[in-house]
Design an enzyme around this catalytic site. Structure first.
Site, mmCIF file in Angstrom:
data_model
loop_
_atom_site.group_PDB
_atom_site.id
_atom_site.type_symbol
_atom_site.label_atom_id
_atom_site.label_comp_id
_atom_site.label_asym_id
_atom_site.label_seq_id
_atom_site.Cartn_x
_atom_site.Cartn_y
_atom_site.Cartn_z
ATOM 1 N N ASP A 34 0.837 -1.202 0.000
ATOM 2 C CA ASP A 34 0.000 0.000 0.000
ATOM 3 C C ASP A 34 0.872 1.253 0.000
ATOM 4 O O ASP A 34 2.033 1.219 0.414
ATOM 5 C CB ASP A 34 -0.897 0.030 1.246
ATOM 6 C CG ASP A 34 -1.883 -1.126 1.253
ATOM 7 O OD1 ASP A 34 -2.196 -1.646 0.169
ATOM 8 O OD2 ASP A 34 -2.317 -1.492 2.361
HETATM 9 N N1 URA Z 1 -1.212 -5.963 3.833
HETATM 10 C C1 URA Z 1 -1.730 -4.712 3.818
HETATM 11 O O1 URA Z 1 -2.788 -4.469 4.378
HETATM 12 N N2 URA Z 1 -1.033 -3.752 3.187
HETATM 13 C C2 URA Z 1 0.154 -3.959 2.580
HETATM 14 O O2 URA Z 1 0.745 -3.021 2.031
HETATM 15 C C3 URA Z 1 0.680 -5.257 2.597
HETATM 16 C C4 URA Z 1 -0.015 -6.249 3.229
#
Ligand code: URA
Length: 228
Positions: free
Chosen positions: A103
């Site tokens: 993310d």
């Molecule tokens: N899980 C998430 O919620 N975000 C990420 O960036 C990676 C794994």
């Protein structure tokens, strides 16, 4: 391999642009400028110097990036710059892509490659590559939350429970969570499913690779090849 082809394969532009780099005296090897774009060079352990920077030959590119917050893994980002902007132009030009996504606000180890087969192998749910996440939570973590994450929680898009391969509390509000799948927002949704909330998220390992302590946010480094 011919020098102009080597440069082309490494992402330095069209064959004409690559020949132009040689003609301009911008490609060196062993301290000498190379002046013939058609010269044959062995690619094994080859390190060229292009526009003053060392460039080790890699038939396929595999790099690790310490992803900072504020970057999107998409090639067409919507709100923040792409992680690809943190890499040198030749790597972008040869089409490296993130192996899975983090993310925008997640930090840590991101692998990128131009090897489509490797991307498929490492992101396929069949392969169960373990990834370790260091999670900072809004509320204190208790033993029940850890047990539920290990036992499996149901997320809203799939009735089958997802479980952490490993999970431990770290301090009062921290979790170290190992996942072997990569569902959308998986850590955030799993932590929300046990009535807590992710405030910070950092990936420290991907399969056998660990983010090196001396790789600062925004920096990248070659990985010699997928170990195993
Ligand atoms: N899980 C998430 O919620 N975000 C990420 O960036 C990676 C794994």
């Amino acid at each position: 391999m011919k020098l102009s082809h080597i440069l082309f394969s490494q992402g330095f532009g069209t064959r004409r642009v690559c020949a132009g780099l040689v003609d301009a005296g911008l490609v060196r090897h062993d301290g000498q400028a190379l002046d013939d774009p058609d010269v044959d060079l062995p690619t094994e352990s080859l390190v060229l110097e292009v526009e003053g920077k060392p460039w080790p030959f890699h038939a396929q590119a595999l790099v690790m990036l310490h992803k900072p917050a504020g970057y999107e893994c998409s090639q067409k980002p919507k709100h923040h710059p792409s992680v690809l902007t943190l890499l040198p132009a030749p790597l972008r030009q040869r089409g490296v892509q993130p192996i899975g996504r983090l993310d925008e606000d997640t930090t840590g180890l991101l692998l990128l490659t131009d090897d489509g087969k490797l991307i498929h192998k490492l992101t396929s749910p069949k392969h169960h590559v373990p990834k370790v996440y260091e999670v900072g939570c809004k509320h204190p973590v208790d033993a029940t939350q850890v047990e539920r994450l290990l036992a499996g929680v149901v997320l809203d898009d799939d009735p089958a429970p997802v479980r952490a391969a490993a999970c431990e509390a770290v301090g009062e509000r921290g979790l170290r969570l190992t996942l072997t799948e990569g569902k959308y927002h998986q850590v955030k949704r799993m932590v929300a499913a046990v009535s807590n909330r992710v405030e910070t998220l950092h990936r420290s390992t991907f399969g056998p690779l660990t983010l090196p302590a001396d790789l600062a946010p925004g920096q990248w480094r070659w990985v010699p090849g997928w170990p195993g």
